[in-house]
Design an enzyme around this catalytic site. Structure first.
Site: not given
Ligand code: NAD
Ligand code: TYD
Length: 343
Positions: A8, A126-128, A150, A154, A179, A249
């Protein structure tokens, strides 16, 4: 750690992590293994693409043969798994891919890692997985009560990581990040979506009353936390990585608009996300004991992030077309037509 597999790694946090690791360690070889779904993007890794210590392999973590091949041919000793379907709203529209990647994919990656003698396996979670908390802070031993497809997928992947540690002795660690925001984040998540819409004077679809609380973590801090847990985390242990920046938010969005110099009249209160978690908050005591420190304040990180999207239209404009437009219409079309404006 010599030969590191970052699954990823073409996504948001994964690509920032690759940059972080190549910058910090000279004697490291990094293989990115990524399916390149809609969220995966080689532009995210353009600036490291010529580095001889880096290699990209396209593949799916749920494909056993492809995983076996990449582990064996690169003599991988360490795996950090970022690969996931990562967006709550898409999991509500269609959960299938979430089960396939976030549960089945994690299982296949664990199983092949065990067979190939991987010495360390870090699962990025994730914290979720905890669900929502009205007050106080989640600790690592608290029950998992995920509320979206989701979060549930996870949690399923994470429990398989636990089983592989307890049953087969695989050397695993898990991080539960809050987040995250920063450069190269796909513009479906709150901040990049709203920043890029605001640049174009497009409406900002805020769910419900906008009083939900998230704990914001800058991506560089998330990367340093993952690196720290990789180096020093106890085998089998879980580590919360909370940013310590709990914000409503609506307040985050007002702050973002002020930085951009755009009016709050762009905000639209739209129909809420079903099952929307009201508040996330993490207790960081365990990771702090390993020595985790933040690089900058939330305010500095938000300014830096907004500036990055202003200066890097080349990166996000081409994403906001094609498949993205279809998703945007499905998720927001009806909501925005029935929206009320912020007064
Ligand atoms: P993202 O959606 O930007 O990236 C996900 C990547 O995984 C992409 O490059 C996608 O092509 C790749 N991918 C998806 N399915 C795949 C598969 N089957 N095999 C190989 N590659 C695959 O996600 P992100 O925001 O960078 O999150 C990365 C990780 O961190 C995730 O596991 C997510 O659950 C976790 N996470 C994200 C957040 C956040 O706020 N973004 C917070 C806590 C944890
Ligand atoms: P998001 O970035 O989708 O992260 P997560 O659901 O993992 O917390 O959303 C962050 C917060 O913002 C969440 O409370 C949902 C809210 N949100 C909106 O109000 N509007 C939007 O279009 C999106 C994408 C998120």
């Amino acid at each position: 750690m010599k030969n590191l597999l970052v699954t990823g790694g073409a996504g948001f946090i994964g690509s920032n992590f690759v940059r972080y690791m190549l910058g910090k360690y000279s004697d490291i070889y990094v293989v990115v293994f990524d399916k390149l779904t809609y969220a995966g993007n080689l532009d995210n890794l353009e600036d490291v693409s010529q580095d001889p210590r880096y290699k990209f392999v396209r593949g799916d973590i749920a494909n056993r043969d492809a995983v076996a091949r990449v582990l064996a041919s690169n003599e991988i000793d360490t795996v950090v798994n970022f690969a996931a379907e990562s967006h709550v709203d898409r999991s509500i529209l269609n959960p299938d891919a979430f089960i396939q990647t976030d549960v089945v994919g994690v299982y296949v990656l664990l199983d092949e890692s065990r067979k190939h003698g991987v010495e360390r396996f870090l699962q990025v979670s994730t914290d979720e997985v905890y669900g929502s908390i009205p007050e106080g802070y989640f600790k690592e031993g608290d029950p998992l009560e995920p509320n979206s497809p989701y979060a549930a997928s996870k949690a399923g992947g994470e429990l398989m990581v636990r089983a592989y540690h307890v049953t087969y002795g695989l050397n695993t660690v898990v991080t539960r990040g809050s987040n995250t925001f920063g450069p190269y984040q796909y513009p479906e998540k709150l901040l990049p979506l709203f920043i890029t819409n605001a640049i174009d004077d497009e409406p900002l679809p805020l769910y419900g009353d906008g009083m939900q609380v998230r704990d914001w973590l800058y991506v560089d801090d998330h990367c340093s936390g993952i690196d720290l847990v990789l180096q020093k985390g106890e085998p089998g242990e879980v580590y919360n990585l909370g940013g310590g920046n709990e914000r409503h938010n609506i307040d985050v969005i007002r702050q973002m608009l002020a930085i951009l110099g755009k009016p709050e009249s762009l905000i639209r209160h739209v129909e809420d996300r079903p099952g929307h978690d009201r508040r996330y908050a993490l207790d960081n005591t365990r990771i702090r004991r390993l020595g985790w420190r933040f690089g900058q304040s939330f305010e500095e990180a938000l300014e830096r992030t907004v500036r990055w999207y202003v200066e890097n239209e080349w990166w996000w404009r081409k994403i906001k077309s094609g498949e993205y437009r279809r998703y945007y219409e499905a998720q927001y079309g009806r909501r925005l037509r029935g929206a009320s404006q912020q007064d």
